[in-house]
Design a protein around this motif. Structure first.
Motif, PDB file in Angstrom:
ATOM      1  N   GLU A 411      15.636  54.696  43.338  1.00 14.84           N
ATOM      2  CA  GLU A 411      14.310  54.988  42.797  1.00 14.84           C
ATOM      3  C   GLU A 411      14.356  55.478  41.356  1.00 14.84           C
ATOM      4  N   LYS A 444      13.196  62.214  39.573  1.00 17.86           N
ATOM      5  CA  LYS A 444      12.116  61.460  40.206  1.00 17.86           C
ATOM      6  C   LYS A 444      10.764  62.047  39.832  1.00 17.86           C
ATOM      7  N   LYS A 447       9.927  61.101  36.313  1.00 16.17           N
ATOM      8  CA  LYS A 447       9.565  59.686  36.250  1.00 16.17           C
ATOM      9  C   LYS A 447       8.117  59.480  36.694  1.00 16.17           C
ATOM     10  N   GLU A 448       7.738  60.145  37.773  1.00 21.58           N
ATOM     11  CA  GLU A 448       6.357  60.011  38.271  1.00 21.58           C
ATOM     12  C   GLU A 448       5.356  60.578  37.272  1.00 21.58           C
ATOM     13  N   GLU A 449       5.712  61.698  36.634  1.00 21.99           N
ATOM     14  CA  GLU A 449       4.826  62.283  35.629  1.00 21.99           C
ATOM     15  C   GLU A 449       4.670  61.342  34.440  1.00 21.99           C
ATOM     16  N   ASN A 450       5.750  60.756  33.997  1.00 27.69           N
ATOM     17  CA  ASN A 450       5.689  59.823  32.862  1.00 27.69           C
ATOM     18  C   ASN A 450       4.860  58.598  33.206  1.00 27.69           C
ATOM     19  N   THR A 451       4.980  58.147  34.453  1.00 25.56           N
ATOM     20  CA  THR A 451       4.201  56.984  34.887  1.00 25.56           C
ATOM     21  C   THR A 451       2.710  57.285  34.853  1.00 25.56           C
ATOM     22  N   LYS A 452       2.322  58.479  35.303  1.00 20.79           N
ATOM     23  CA  LYS A 452       0.910  58.874  35.288  1.00 20.79           C
ATOM     24  C   LYS A 452       0.380  58.951  33.862  1.00 20.79           C
ATOM     25  N   GLU A 454       1.500  57.314  31.240  1.00 24.22           N
ATOM     26  CA  GLU A 454       1.390  55.951  30.721  1.00 24.22           C
ATOM     27  C   GLU A 454       0.150  55.257  31.272  1.00 24.22           C
ATOM     28  N   GLU A 455      -0.136  55.462  32.559  1.00 24.22           N
ATOM     29  CA  GLU A 455      -1.315  54.840  33.169  1.00 24.22           C
ATOM     30  C   GLU A 455      -2.606  55.370  32.546  1.00 24.22           C
TER      31      GLU A 455
END
Length: 466
Positions: A411, A444, A447-452, A454-455
Motif C-alpha cells: 500500500e 500510510k 499518503k492518505e493525507e496527501n491524497t485528500k 490533492e483531491e
C-alpha cells in the motif's frame, strides 16, 4: 737485430704523422659539416653509433612504458603484477612494501616493485634482469614510468615470442584470483586515479531483490565474462553497459557492489560533474584498466545528458555568452563516444554502469538501443524483499507482525534503505519489528493525507474553470 731496430720510426716521425692525420680529420669534418645538411649528419651519426653499439654490446633491452598511445599499456600492468610474485626470496637489495587496509593494520603488507632496483628472473635457463624506472618533470606537469627488461642479444626473439606471453598469462591468472578489490576516484589536482581497498560485503546472496532479477543479472554477467570470442566474432568491443534507475535508497549502489564482488572487478567511480571538458574525460577514461567497472552515478546531473529546457531567443544569447566565460564541462557526445563510439575499443572486459533517480530526465540519445545493454529498475520494497531484509538483519524467519507489515508494503512506497534503518534501530527483535510497523503505518497516514489534499486541489481547479 740492428737492422730491425733501424726500421722502427722515430718519435718525431710518429708525431708528424699524428699531426697530419689530425689536420686531415679536421679538414674532412669541416667539409662534411659545410656540405652535408644537419639532418643528414644526425642520421649518419646515429647509424654509426647503432652499428658501433650492436657490434660491441652483447645485451638487448626491451623498454615497456606505462602508457601506450592514449591508453594504459597492458604489458606494463602484466609485468608489474608478475614481478610481485618474483620478489619473495629475491636477492634484490630492496623491496617495496605497503598496505592501505585500515581494518587490519597488523595484516602482512603487500609487496611492490621498487624504483631503480634490479630484479632477476630466469626463463628456460635464460638470465633476465628487470628494472623499474621513474621520471618526473621539473614542474611536475607529467610523470613517466617504464620497465627495462635486459637479456643476452641472442635470446631476443625467444623472449619476445615465449617469455612475454608467459608472464602475461601468469599475471592474468593472478588478477582473476585476487583477494582485494579496489575503488578508484580521480584526483583532478594530481591528474591520476587514487585507490582505496573496496571492502563492501554486499553480494547477490545478500541483496534484497526479486529472484528473477537476481537470476537475470548473474546469468548476464557470467555470459559476458565468457564472451571474448563472441564479441570478437561479431566485431564489437568487449564491454557491457547497465543503467540502474529508480528512487533514492532502492539499492543501486548495493547492486554495483554485488556486481563488483561477483566479477572480481575493481571500480572506477567517476564524479562526472567535476570533469573540465571532453579532452580531459578521454584521458581519464583511457587510463582505466581492463577487467573493471566504470561507475557514473547520477548521470542526469552531469554533462548535457538531461533534456534541455525550452528557452527564448534572449536566453539563448545569454547562454552562448556564458559558454565562453565559463567551463561547462563535458558534452553528451563526448561521453557517448567512449560508451559505444570508436574510443570504446580502448580496452576490453569492462562494465559501464550509469545510475539515475530520474530516468525520464535523460536525453533519448543515452537510452538508444546499444548504449546501455540492460535497463534495471531498482524499485520500492516488495513483500519478498522485505522478508529478505528481516531475515538478514534480525535472523528470524517468522513473526506475528509479518502479515500486517507485508500488507502495508503493498500500500505504501518504502525503500530498502528505510526498512534497514528501522531494523537496525534495536537489537531487540520485537522492538525492531514494532518500530518498522509503526513507521509504515505513519507512511500510510501521510499518503492518505496527501491524497485528500490533492483531491481538494483538483476540485478547486475544476470549480475555478467553471
Amino acid at each position: 737485430m740492428a737492422s730491425l731496430f733501424n726500421q722502427v720510426p722515430s718519435v718525431s716521425a710518429v708525431f708528424a704523422l699524428y699531426t697530419s692525420l689530425s689536420a686531415l680529420t679536421l679538414v674532412l669534418r669541416n667539409i662534411f659539416n659545410e656540405i652535408v645538411p644537419k639532418k643528414l649528419r644526425d642520421y649518419v651519426t646515429a647509424k654509426f653509433l647503432d652499428l658501433f653499439s650492436s657490434y660491441f654490446q652483447s645485451n638487448f633491452t626491451f623498454v615497456i612504458e606505462q602508457k601506450w598511445d592514449y591508453c594504459g599499456n597492458t604489458t606494463f600492468t602484466a609485468a608489474n603484477v608478475y614481478l610481485t610474485t618474483r620478489l619473495p626470496g629475491s636477492s634484490t637489495g630492496k623491496i617495496l612494501v605497503g598496505s592501505n587496509d585500515l581494518k587490519n593494520p597488523a595484516a602482512e603488507p603487500n609487496l611492490g616493485v621498487p624504483v631503480n632496483t634490479k630484479i632477476v628472473d630466469e626463463f628456460e635457463g635464460i638470465h633476465l634482469e628487470w628494472t623499474l624506472h621513474y621520471v618526473e618533470s621539473k614542474n611536475n606537469s607529467y610523470e613517466k614510468k617504464y620497465f627495462h627488461l635486459t637479456c643476452k642479444k641472442e635470446f631476443r626473439e625467444k623472449i619476445m615470442k615465449d617469455y612475454f606471453p608467459h608472464f602475461a598469462k601468469s599475471a592474468a591468472k593472478i588478477m582473476r584470483h585476487r583477494q582485494d578489490l579496489y575503488i578508484y576516484t580521480y584526483d583532478r589536482e594530481e591528474l591520476s586515479w587514487e585507490s582505496a581497498i573496496f571492502d563492501h560485503h554486499t553480494t547477490f546472496e545478500t541483496l534484497a531483490i526479486e529472484p528473477e532479477l537476481k537470476t537475470t543479472m548473474i546469468e548476464d554477467l557470467d555470459s559476458f565474462a565468457k564472451g571474448k570470442d563472441f564479441f570478437k566474432r561479431v566485431g564489437r568491443a568487449w564491454k557491457r553497459g547497465y543503467l540502474l534507475y529508480g528512487p533514492p535508497g532502492t539499492g543501486k549502489s548495493s547492486m554495483v557492489a554485488a556486481i563488483a564482488n561477483h566479477m572480481k572487478y575493481n571500480i572506477y567511480d567517476l564524479q562526472i560533474q567535476s570533469v573540465r571538458d571532453d579532452g580531459e574525460l578521454r584521458k581519464i577514461l583511457t587510463a582505466t584498466k581492463n577487467r573493471s567497472i566504470l561507475l557514473i552515478e547520477d548521470i542526469d546531473c552531469g554533462a548535457d545528458s538531461s533534456h534541455r529546457r525550452e528557452t527564448s531567443k534572449e536566453e539563448d544569447v545569454k547562454l552562448q555568452k556564458n559558454k565562453k566565460k565559463r567551463d561547462l564541462g563535458i558534452s553528451l557526445s563526448g561521453l557517448l563516444n567512449f560508451v559505444d563510439g570508436l574510443w570504446s575499443s580502448c580496452g576490453e572486459e569492462r562494465i559501464i554502469i550509469f545510475t539515475t533517480n530520474h530516468k525520464e530526465k535523460l536525453d533519448p540519445a543515452l537510452l538508444r538501443p546499444g548504449r546501455m545493454d540492460l535497463h534495471i529498475l531498482m524499485d520500492y520494497c516488495t513483500p519478498f524483499a522485505l522478508k529478505k531484509l528481516v531475515v538478514m538483519y534480525l535472523e528470524i524467519d517468522d513473526h506475528v507482525l509479518f502479515d500486517p507489515i507485508e500488507k502495508l508494503v503493498l500500500e505504501v512506497s518504502v525503500t530498502p534503505a528505510e526498512v534497514a534503518q528501522q531494523l537496525m534501530a534495536s537489537k531487540n527483535i520485537d522492538i525492531a519489528v514494532n518500530g518498522l510497523l509503526e513507521f509504515m503505518e505513519n507512511k500510510k497516514v501521510k499518503k492518505e493525507e496527501n491524497t485528500k489534499v490533492e483531491e481538494k486541489g483538483e476540485i478547486k481547479d475544476a470549480e475555478t474553470k467553471e
